[in-house]
Design a protein around this motif. Structure first.
Motif, PDB file in Angstrom:
ATOM      1  N   ASP A  43     -19.287 -33.514  -7.974  1.00 45.62           N
ATOM      2  CA  ASP A  43     -19.115 -33.012  -9.337  1.00 45.62           C
ATOM      3  C   ASP A  43     -18.530 -31.605  -9.179  1.00 45.62           C
ATOM      4  O   ASP A  43     -19.253 -30.669  -8.839  1.00 45.62           O
ATOM      5  N   PRO A  44     -17.215 -31.451  -9.366  1.00 43.44           N
ATOM      6  CA  PRO A  44     -16.560 -30.207  -8.965  1.00 43.44           C
ATOM      7  C   PRO A  44     -16.834 -29.054  -9.920  1.00 43.44           C
ATOM      8  O   PRO A  44     -16.998 -29.249 -11.124  1.00 43.44           O
ATOM      9  N   GLY A  45     -16.905 -27.871  -9.368  1.00 44.65           N
ATOM     10  CA  GLY A  45     -17.093 -26.664 -10.159  1.00 44.65           C
ATOM     11  C   GLY A  45     -17.082 -25.456  -9.240  1.00 44.65           C
ATOM     12  O   GLY A  45     -17.440 -25.575  -8.066  1.00 44.65           O
ATOM     13  N   LEU A  46     -16.661 -24.313  -9.763  1.00 44.00           N
ATOM     14  CA  LEU A  46     -16.619 -23.083  -8.956  1.00 44.00           C
ATOM     15  C   LEU A  46     -18.003 -22.448  -8.874  1.00 44.00           C
ATOM     16  O   LEU A  46     -18.405 -21.959  -7.824  1.00 44.00           O
ATOM     17  N   THR A  47     -18.721 -22.459  -9.986  1.00 46.69           N
ATOM     18  CA  THR A  47     -20.036 -21.808 -10.034  1.00 46.69           C
ATOM     19  C   THR A  47     -21.114 -22.712  -9.446  1.00 46.69           C
ATOM     20  O   THR A  47     -21.980 -22.252  -8.709  1.00 46.69           O
ATOM     21  N   ARG A  48     -21.041 -23.987  -9.791  1.00 42.57           N
ATOM     22  CA  ARG A  48     -21.968 -24.985  -9.238  1.00 42.57           C
ATOM     23  C   ARG A  48     -21.176 -26.241  -8.904  1.00 42.57           C
ATOM     24  O   ARG A  48     -20.496 -26.795  -9.772  1.00 42.57           O
ATOM     25  N   LEU A  49     -21.279 -26.675  -7.666  1.00 44.51           N
ATOM     26  CA  LEU A  49     -20.587 -27.887  -7.227  1.00 44.51           C
ATOM     27  C   LEU A  49     -21.635 -28.875  -6.737  1.00 44.51           C
ATOM     28  O   LEU A  49     -22.366 -28.600  -5.792  1.00 44.51           O
ATOM     29  N   GLY A  50     -21.742 -30.007  -7.431  1.00 46.81           N
ATOM     30  CA  GLY A  50     -22.737 -31.005  -7.065  1.00 46.81           C
ATOM     31  C   GLY A  50     -22.243 -31.892  -5.934  1.00 46.81           C
ATOM     32  O   GLY A  50     -21.117 -32.383  -5.975  1.00 46.81           O
ATOM     33  N   VAL A  51     -23.086 -32.085  -4.928  1.00 38.60           N
ATOM     34  CA  VAL A  51     -22.780 -32.935  -3.778  1.00 38.60           C
ATOM     35  C   VAL A  51     -23.862 -34.005  -3.702  1.00 38.60           C
ATOM     36  O   VAL A  51     -25.048 -33.673  -3.622  1.00 38.60           O
ATOM     37  N   GLY A  52     -23.469 -35.261  -3.751  1.00 37.45           N
ATOM     38  CA  GLY A  52     -24.439 -36.347  -3.649  1.00 37.45           C
ATOM     39  C   GLY A  52     -23.951 -37.393  -2.664  1.00 37.45           C
ATOM     40  O   GLY A  52     -22.850 -37.921  -2.821  1.00 37.45           O
ATOM     41  N   VAL A  53     -24.752 -37.671  -1.660  1.00 41.84           N
ATOM     42  CA  VAL A  53     -24.377 -38.674  -0.647  1.00 41.84           C
ATOM     43  C   VAL A  53     -25.354 -39.830  -0.748  1.00 41.84           C
ATOM     44  O   VAL A  53     -26.571 -39.629  -0.736  1.00 41.84           O
TER      45      VAL A  53
ATOM     46  N   ALA B 297     -19.715 -15.623  -9.561  1.00 40.77           N
ATOM     47  CA  ALA B 297     -18.531 -15.386 -10.391  1.00 40.77           C
ATOM     48  C   ALA B 297     -17.900 -14.034 -10.099  1.00 40.77           C
ATOM     49  O   ALA B 297     -16.746 -13.796 -10.454  1.00 40.77           O
ATOM     50  N   THR B 298     -18.657 -13.153  -9.448  1.00 41.87           N
ATOM     51  CA  THR B 298     -18.124 -11.818  -9.144  1.00 41.87           C
ATOM     52  C   THR B 298     -17.240 -11.829  -7.890  1.00 41.87           C
ATOM     53  O   THR B 298     -16.540 -10.856  -7.622  1.00 41.87           O
ATOM     54  N   ASP B 299     -17.289 -12.902  -7.109  1.00 47.35           N
ATOM     55  CA  ASP B 299     -16.441 -12.974  -5.914  1.00 47.35           C
ATOM     56  C   ASP B 299     -14.987 -13.220  -6.304  1.00 47.35           C
ATOM     57  O   ASP B 299     -14.702 -13.772  -7.371  1.00 47.35           O
ATOM     58  N   ARG B 300     -14.082 -12.854  -5.413  1.00 48.54           N
ATOM     59  CA  ARG B 300     -12.660 -13.122  -5.648  1.00 48.54           C
ATOM     60  C   ARG B 300     -12.428 -14.631  -5.590  1.00 48.54           C
ATOM     61  O   ARG B 300     -13.125 -15.357  -4.870  1.00 48.54           O
ATOM     62  N   PRO B 301     -11.417 -15.123  -6.352  1.00 50.67           N
ATOM     63  CA  PRO B 301     -11.157 -16.574  -6.359  1.00 50.67           C
ATOM     64  C   PRO B 301     -10.969 -17.158  -4.961  1.00 50.67           C
ATOM     65  O   PRO B 301     -11.493 -18.236  -4.660  1.00 50.67           O
ATOM     66  N   GLU B 302     -10.233 -16.446  -4.084  1.00 49.68           N
ATOM     67  CA  GLU B 302      -9.990 -17.018  -2.753  1.00 49.68           C
ATOM     68  C   GLU B 302     -11.286 -17.099  -1.950  1.00 49.68           C
ATOM     69  O   GLU B 302     -11.480 -18.020  -1.159  1.00 49.68           O
ATOM     70  N   ALA B 303     -12.208 -16.144  -2.191  1.00 49.96           N
ATOM     71  CA  ALA B 303     -13.499 -16.184  -1.492  1.00 49.96           C
ATOM     72  C   ALA B 303     -14.332 -17.363  -1.979  1.00 49.96           C
ATOM     73  O   ALA B 303     -14.990 -18.048  -1.181  1.00 49.96           O
ATOM     74  N   ARG B 304     -14.286 -17.622  -3.285  1.00 43.83           N
ATOM     75  CA  ARG B 304     -15.054 -18.735  -3.839  1.00 43.83           C
ATOM     76  C   ARG B 304     -14.509 -20.076  -3.345  1.00 43.83           C
ATOM     77  O   ARG B 304     -15.262 -20.930  -2.872  1.00 43.83           O
ATOM     78  N   LEU B 305     -13.197 -20.257  -3.445  1.00 44.47           N
ATOM     79  CA  LEU B 305     -12.607 -21.520  -2.981  1.00 44.47           C
ATOM     80  C   LEU B 305     -12.761 -21.677  -1.477  1.00 44.47           C
ATOM     81  O   LEU B 305     -13.033 -22.783  -0.977  1.00 44.47           O
ATOM     82  N   GLY B 306     -12.623 -20.577  -0.744  1.00 48.04           N
ATOM     83  CA  GLY B 306     -12.759 -20.633   0.711  1.00 48.04           C
ATOM     84  C   GLY B 306     -14.170 -21.011   1.122  1.00 48.04           C
ATOM     85  O   GLY B 306     -14.372 -21.846   2.018  1.00 48.04           O
TER      86      GLY B 306
END
Lengths: 189, 189
Positions: free
Chosen positions: B8-18, B39-48
């Motif tokens: 379940d994709p998201g920048l702030t919360r990304l759900g992972v279910g296996v 949310a205070t991190d830079r976009p590249e830091a969050r995606l990375g």
């Protein structure tokens, strides 16, 4: 000073422009290309192929910073999701190489290279060619846009301070200099 | 049969279910977590950071297929761009591991696990817990949604053929079976 990688993100066409920043406002072309993926491919194949190709660009050109077009949800809804997906891949790849990404809006980029935030594609392409001393406007527009992103990043700091001081802006200076050498015979305008 | 990774994709919360898919409609929980970035991190830091964490999930759980929520530009404009960026990273990572990604709409997922395409978060969470035999609904909702994505993928082929044949759907069967064992004392409802 350094190498700047400009990326105009897109699933169908992704513009890649690499420039070298010299002393003062000097910028020169290092590399320009447009990566393409077929719309008939599965999304993961398209993103995966672009990710692999971008990794090669990072490895070969070793940029010091990445200038990436900031995508807004208000833009063309048909293509914006793919564009955002590609942007996510670029952001993650940059972070893995400890590179900062400068997100630039289209109007910032247009203003930086033409002095006018609502310049059209042709004006942007014309100025990119003049600034980099190219004989022709890079085609397609995604290529010129990627270079414009890189140029706007190269001139970023100076533009602000010059404007604060009320002096000639980087874009104005470049425009003036470009006009002065606008006798280049093969430049498409 | 195999291991299915729901995201379940998201920048702030990304759900992972296996989940592990067994014979017939059997599914069981393997792993569930929610990845978060500030949310205070830079976009590249969050995606990375999310990319690195997802790589670990791929490496540890070795899924056979990825079920990813399909993002629409019509959804919440404030968060949709970040969600699309994360989706791009997931798609690229999956392709690098030669995995197919099944893009599932929220209504497909809700219909698969609850029998109703407009089910609310609580109904989805309740059914996920019942189907997987959990004592409590996975929290936050992103965790339950990721598991629901994986379950809907596990039941995908069978659902269609059962519906075509006019028989009980996978969701109806699961609902019936889940109701039959709904005496579990600690299940939150």
């Amino acid at each position: 000073m350094g190498t700047i990688l400009g990326i105009d993100p897109g699933l169908t066409r992704l513009g890649v422009g690499v420039i070298a920043q010299g002393a003062g406002r000097r910028v020169s072309l290092v590399h320009v290309e447009v990566l393409r993926t077929p719309a008939t491919d599965r999304p993961e194949a398209r993103l995966g192929a672009l990710s692999n190709a971008l990794e090669r660009v990072f490895d070969i050109h070793k940029p010091d910073i990445v200038a990436l077009e900031r995508v807004f949800a208000q833009q063309n809804l048909r293509t914006v999701m793919g564009t955002a997906q590609v942007s996510g891949v670029v952001l993650a790849l940059a972070h893995q190489r400890s590179l900062a990404v400068s997100l630039r809006t289209p109007s910032e980029v247009k203003a930086a290279v033409t002095g006018y935030g609502r310049a059209d594609k042709k004006q942007v392409g014309t100025m990119v060619a003049k600034i980099l001393g190219l004989d022709a406007i890079p085609q397609p527009a995604d290529a010129a846009d990627a270079l414009a992103l890189a140029i706007s990043e190269a001139w970023r700091g100076g533009t602000t301070s010059a404007q604060t001081a009320g002096a000639e802006t980087a874009a104005q200076k470049a425009w003036r200099e470009a006009e002065a050498r606008a006798h280049r015979p093969k430049l498409k305008e």
